[in-house]
Design an enzyme around this catalytic site. Structure first.
Site, PDB file in Angstrom:
ATOM      1  CE1 TYR A  18      -1.104   6.250   5.963  1.00 47.34           C
ATOM      2  CE2 TYR A  18      -3.040   6.617   7.343  1.00 47.34           C
ATOM      3  CZ  TYR A  18      -1.725   6.212   7.205  1.00 47.34           C
ATOM      4  OH  TYR A  18      -1.045   5.761   8.299  1.00 47.34           O
ATOM      5  CE1 TYR A 146       0.366   2.098  10.092  1.00 48.71           C
ATOM      6  CE2 TYR A 146      -0.348   2.436  12.356  1.00 48.71           C
ATOM      7  CZ  TYR A 146       0.105   2.945  11.147  1.00 48.71           C
ATOM      8  OH  TYR A 146       0.298   4.286  11.008  1.00 48.71           O
ATOM      9  CG  ASP A 247       2.701  -0.964  18.685  1.00 46.72           C
ATOM     10  OD1 ASP A 247       2.004  -0.279  19.458  1.00 46.72           O
ATOM     11  OD2 ASP A 247       2.903  -0.663  17.491  1.00 46.72           O
ATOM     12  CE  LYS A 276      -3.925   4.772  17.044  1.00 44.67           C
ATOM     13  NZ  LYS A 276      -2.974   3.882  16.406  1.00 44.67           N
TER      14      LYS A 276
HETATM   15  C1  PLP Z   1      -1.692   4.085  15.728  1.00 49.02           C
HETATM   16  C2  PLP Z   1      -0.638   3.095  15.989  1.00 49.02           C
HETATM   17  C3  PLP Z   1       0.714   3.447  15.931  1.00 49.02           C
HETATM   18  C4  PLP Z   1       1.192   4.823  15.536  1.00 49.02           C
HETATM   19  O1  PLP Z   1       0.776   5.804  16.427  1.00 49.02           O
HETATM   20  P1  PLP Z   1       0.742   7.350  15.936  1.00 49.02           P
HETATM   21  O2  PLP Z   1       0.371   8.105  17.170  1.00 49.02           O
HETATM   22  O3  PLP Z   1      -0.294   7.410  14.847  1.00 49.02           O
HETATM   23  O4  PLP Z   1       2.093   7.692  15.444  1.00 49.02           O
HETATM   24  C5  PLP Z   1       1.651   2.467  16.220  1.00 49.02           C
HETATM   25  N1  PLP Z   1       1.272   1.226  16.550  1.00 49.02           N
HETATM   26  C6  PLP Z   1      -0.014   0.851  16.621  1.00 49.02           C
HETATM   27  C7  PLP Z   1      -0.363  -0.541  17.022  1.00 49.02           C
HETATM   28  C8  PLP Z   1      -1.019   1.764  16.333  1.00 49.02           C
HETATM   29  O5  PLP Z   1      -2.299   1.392  16.366  1.00 49.02           O
END
Ligand code: PLP
Length: 428
Positions: A18, A146, A247, A276
């Site tokens: 960014y 997000y 997610d 992550k």
């Molecule tokens: C970081 C994140 C993503 C994206 O993961 P990347 O490995 O950066 O592509 C998707 N959803 C959530 C909730 C996140 O925190």
């Protein structure tokens, strides 16, 4: 590797997250990391409050993770997953199926969180296509979410705070429910649930799935909402025959105080995204799990799931993820996260009395100080580096989610720096 870090070349040629290429934000050259400390090129040591964006839960340079990667490296770093398989993938899948809620049985391994979200969305679309309900191709999500930076993921990020405003005219149009106002620990607001219900009533037959971050809305908001609300959304999905994608890329593996944030509500999604912390922050790897029902729905009538990345199930990353999950299971992450939560609650509380501060929120190993005004990121970083800590605010949010192995003294260094920041530079 002891070459000098050429900051001038970095500034002229390397994108960072960014940023612009003609007004790049300052970056700090880091040469090594160990435990909860980052060492800068000039020898400065910083206590890490960010866990490299939620991922480094066991600390840096961990002997068991190092050993897992090194040992796998001697066998093979990578091999294609089309037509071949290997123990790291099989054993990781076995572990993930055992660890996650019982209905989740099938595992798709991919490269990154955003891709895991793309895979989840594609699964729901193929599922409904194969049920002869192709009209179900829209998603329903909640504002302030997000889900990543790729196109299908961007389309379900918050249209304003999700960092993807620029694309609003180009992205797939989906449905957005209001961000839940009900806080963690309380029951769901009737209005929030009603809002979700009314969207399902109006558009249910077009909706393939609800996608959300369970309980913790991360990068879009750093907010913790009522687990009861999540439970009610699960019920609504069942009532309207819509799939639920959770997610848990940020929340998975203990961050919110439960192994998975869905456990706060005692629910199980139809599809779960992990990333992550999956490899303990060592390597990029993500997983999308789904139920037998979803998998069968995609596969019936000779259906095949149309995805297969080059680095699918990378053996090094899988071996590392296995070791990371073993470490988590062998250790006392629950009490560590609980201790971090207690200390964050205690030590960040004084921020509430500062004029610059809007709100303080703590859940599990996540501490958030929301300011009244946006923070100057470059100044904030310099302030924190001066104080020997690594904290990177964005917008009005100053927050930390340290490695679980952090001790009380290092955590206190982080909270003291945040208080000093909120009382000093952030209040100007
Ligand atoms: C970081 C994140 C993503 C994206 O993961 P990347 O490995 O950066 O592509 C998707 N959803 C959530 C909730 C996140 O925190």
């Amino acid at each position: 590797m002891d070459w000098m870090i050429d900051l001038e070349f970095d500034r002229r040629h390397l994108w960072h997250p960014y940023t612009s290429m003609d007004r790049p934000l300052p970056v700090y050259p880091v040469t090594r990391a160990n435990g909860v400390r980052l060492t800068l090129e000039n020898g400065t040591e910083l206590v890490d409050g960010m866990a490299s964006w939620w991922s480094v839960i066991h600390g840096y340079n961990h002997p068991r993770l190092n050993a897992a990667v090194t040992s796998q490296l001697g066998n093979m770093a990578h091999v294609m997953f089309g037509g071949l398989t290997h123990a790291p993938a099989v054993e990781l899948a076995r572990k993930l199926v055992a660890l996650t809620p019982a209905p989740l049985q099938k595992v798709f391994l991919s490269d990154s969180g955003s891709v895991a979200v793309e895979v989840a969305i594609k699964m729901t679309l193929q599922y409904w296509q194969n049920q002869n309900e192709p009209a179900r191709h829209k998603l329903l999500t909640i504002r302030k979410g997000y889900h990543g930076d790729t196109f299908a993921a961007m389309a379900v990020c918050d249209p304003v705070t999700g960092m993807h405003e620029n694309f609003s005219g180009i992205l797939q149009q989906h449905y957005f429910a209001e961000a839940p106002r009900c806080r963690f620990g309380g029951s769901a607001h009737a209005d929030d649930v009603e809002n979700m219900r009314s969207l399902l009533e109006a558009h249910g037959d077009e909706i393939a799935a609800v996608i959300l971050e369970p309980v913790v809305q991360g990068a879009g908001r750093m907010y913790f909402y009522s687990a009861d609300y999540l439970g009610q959304v699960r019920k609504l999905c069942d009532e309207f025959g819509v799939l639920l994608i959770a997610d848990e890329i940020a929340t998975g593996f203990g961050r919110s105080g439960k192994l998975f944030a869905c456990e706060h509500a005692g629910i199980s999604p139809d599809i779960l995204c992990l990333g992550k912390a999956l490899t303990g922050g060592y390597m990029t790897l993500a997983a999308t799990l789904c139920t037998d029902r979803v998998a069968e729905g995609i596969s019936r009538n000779r259906g095949v799931f149309m995805h297969g990345p080059t680095f699918m199930a990378n053996p090094l990353a899988c071996a590392c993820a296995l070791a990371s999950i073993d470490l988590l299971e062998d250790g006392d992450w629950r009490s560590r996260v609980a201790a971090i939560e207690a200390q964050l609650s205690r030590e960040l509380a004084p921020c509430r009395d500062l004029d610059s501060v809007e709100e303080v929120r703590v859940l599990g190993a996540i501490g958030v100080v929301e300011m009244k005004a946006a923070v100057d990121m470059a100044k904030a970083q310099a302030f924190f580096v001066d104080r020997g800590v690594w904290i990177r605010p964005f917008g009005r949010l100053t927050y930390i989610m340290p490695p679980y192995v952090i001790d009380a003294a290092d955590l206190a260094a982080l909270t003291e720096a945040i208080i000093a920041f909120a009382a000093g530079p952030a209040s100007l």
